[in-house]
Design an enzyme around this catalytic site. Sequence first.
Site, short mmCIF file in Angstrom:
data_model
loop_
_atom_site.label_atom_id
_atom_site.label_comp_id
_atom_site.label_asym_id
_atom_site.label_seq_id
_atom_site.Cartn_x
_atom_site.Cartn_y
_atom_site.Cartn_z
N GLY A 70 0.85 -1.13 -0.15
CA GLY A 70 0.04 -0.07 -0.04
C GLY A 70 0.91 1.25 -0.14
O GLY A 70 0.57 2.05 -0.95
N THR A 71 1.75 1.27 0.80
CA THR A 71 2.49 2.56 0.76
C THR A 71 3.33 2.70 -0.46
O THR A 71 3.34 4.05 -0.71
CB THR A 71 4.05 2.15 1.86
OG1 THR A 71 3.17 1.86 3.03
CG2 THR A 71 4.77 3.52 2.03
N GLN A 178 -7.68 -0.09 3.59
CA GLN A 178 -8.81 -0.39 4.34
C GLN A 178 -10.08 -0.73 3.98
O GLN A 178 -10.65 -1.51 4.71
CB GLN A 178 -8.81 0.75 5.49
CG GLN A 178 -7.54 0.73 6.48
CD GLN A 178 -7.36 -0.48 7.40
OE1 GLN A 178 -8.16 -1.33 7.38
NE2 GLN A 178 -6.17 -0.60 7.89
N SER A 198 -3.66 -3.33 -0.80
CA SER A 198 -2.56 -3.97 -0.05
C SER A 198 -3.11 -5.19 0.25
O SER A 198 -4.32 -5.40 1.00
CB SER A 198 -2.16 -3.23 1.13
OG SER A 198 -1.09 -3.92 1.49
N ALA A 199 -2.25 -6.25 -0.22
CA ALA A 199 -2.73 -7.73 0.11
C ALA A 199 -2.76 -8.07 1.63
O ALA A 199 -3.67 -8.92 1.86
CB ALA A 199 -1.69 -8.50 -0.43
N HIS A 200 -1.94 -7.60 2.46
CA HIS A 200 -1.88 -8.13 3.78
C HIS A 200 -3.12 -7.49 4.42
O HIS A 200 -3.23 -7.85 5.61
CB HIS A 200 -0.46 -8.00 4.31
CG HIS A 200 -0.31 -6.60 4.75
ND1 HIS A 200 -0.39 -6.12 6.26
CD2 HIS A 200 0.20 -5.40 4.41
CE1 HIS A 200 -0.13 -4.98 6.36
NE2 HIS A 200 0.36 -4.48 5.31
N THR A 236 11.78 -7.17 -11.10
CA THR A 236 11.22 -8.77 -11.31
C THR A 236 10.10 -8.58 -10.46
O THR A 236 10.13 -8.39 -9.17
CB THR A 236 12.25 -9.62 -11.06
OG1 THR A 236 13.58 -9.47 -12.13
CG2 THR A 236 11.68 -11.05 -11.32
N CYS A 324 1.71 1.95 13.00
CA CYS A 324 2.94 2.74 12.75
C CYS A 324 3.11 3.69 13.87
O CYS A 324 4.24 4.00 13.95
CB CYS A 324 2.94 3.59 11.24
SG CYS A 324 1.69 2.85 10.16
C1 LIG Z 1 -1.79 -0.19 6.03
C2 LIG Z 1 -2.17 1.00 5.24
C3 LIG Z 1 -1.17 1.28 4.26
C4 LIG Z 1 0.02 0.65 3.94
O1 LIG Z 1 0.11 -0.47 3.49
P1 LIG Z 1 1.48 -1.31 3.33
O2 LIG Z 1 0.85 -2.48 2.62
O3 LIG Z 1 1.23 -1.83 4.67
O4 LIG Z 1 2.43 -0.64 2.95
C5 LIG Z 1 -1.61 2.39 3.60
N1 LIG Z 1 -2.73 3.09 3.77
C6 LIG Z 1 -3.45 2.53 4.92
C7 LIG Z 1 -4.89 3.37 5.13
C8 LIG Z 1 -3.29 1.46 5.57
O5 LIG Z 1 -4.21 0.99 6.58
#
Ligand SMILES: *Cc1c(COP(=O)(O)O)cnc(C)c1O
Length: 400
Positions: A70-71, A178, A198-200, A236, A324
């Site tokens: 996501g970042t 989110q 973001s996948a996680h 890659t 964070c």
């Molecule tokens: C977790 C989060 C991110 C960052 O995503 P990562 O995959 O951990 O880098 C960005 N924005 C929001 C709103 C998030 O909750």
Amino acid sequence: MRIYLDHNATTPIHPDVLVAMLPYYRRGFGNPSSIHRFGREARQAVDEARGKVAQLIGARPSEIVFTSGGTEADNLAIKGAVLAREEKGGHIITSAIEHYAVLVTCQYLEKRGFEVSFLPVDHDGFLDPDDVRRAITDRTVLISIMHANHEVGTIEPLEEIGKLATERDIPFHTDAVQSVGKVPIDVGTLGVNLLSLSAHKLYGPKGVGALYIRQGTKILPQVYGGHQELNFRAGTENVAGIIGLGKAAEIALHKTEVEGKRLCWLRDRLWERIKESGGSVQLNGHPTRRLPNTLNVAFDLVEGESLVINLDLRGVAVSTGSACTSGSLEPSHVLLAMGVSPSIARGSVRFSLGMENTQEEIEDTANVLEEVVRRLRLTSPLNEDGMVTSSYGRSIGRKV
Ligand SMILES: *Cc1c(COP(=O)(O)O)cnc(C)c1O
């Protein structure tokens, strides 16, 4: 007892996601850019995953660019969009409650000469589209407003903002990390040009995410090198990770609505139990326009950090604010921007529910919580002068 209620920080990998990924760490290890069969098989798998991610958000496969999370998606969207339109000068509109991935990127650009409007939100964390309308100037090169807030779960009025952005031909980015997988999403309805995920955060692996780039949106790559990811992101591919994200998206597509209702019920049950157990508590976030899994509560006379530590000792994992910033003891920038007082913000804790949570876990959590909160309130280190002191003996704010 081990109960995980911190799904907005990260989620466990869904068992089917792991099963889908494993072959790509073994026989399917090929480089998607190779022309032999090893490569072609990896390429095909990556493209299938692209299709699944696209389907989840109503995009075309060619509009999905995989990133390291996501970042990176936020960085690519924001820096990529404004640097591609620099000739217009540079004014960026964002909100004061963004995730640091957006906030700090905008602050960096501010240092590099861009003008940034960090728009305020109301007491529910809700942004007024009219504030966006008023903030737009001839020099505005990007609007970036998150879809759902990570700390309080408030869902922002993207459709209205999307209309404004389209009228003025300004690229519109949203950090939907989110909300993807928690509420149904359609990029067309939202009116966004760029969307980060973001996948996680949706039962996929860490270290992989994606940016939706609507066809025709001007973006400069932020990582240079080879021709991967439609020339938007060199390097890659994280093949197994991408396959995992694809599988997570496929699962989410079929589950989002039903699971959302279940989590919403469990979350509201937890909130009812918290209110019943007495003492002054306050809900942070919008009462209804909110992610179905998120409950952010301010406990009067309790320090959030102490509550998190004590709940952890009893096997319940929750958090103060976002992952964070936890450990910093600084009150959450999101709650402060919502006009929550620093002392109440410091007494706030986020419960974020997920797939594995059961009603039994929620009842257990409520029982433990009642006990821990009562004890913390009894031993609340209130000084004679009305200062609330943290467990380390440090003064952290006025009595509330
Ligand atoms: C977790 C989060 C991110 C960052 O995503 P990562 O995959 O951990 O880098 C960005 N924005 C929001 C709103 C998030 O909750």
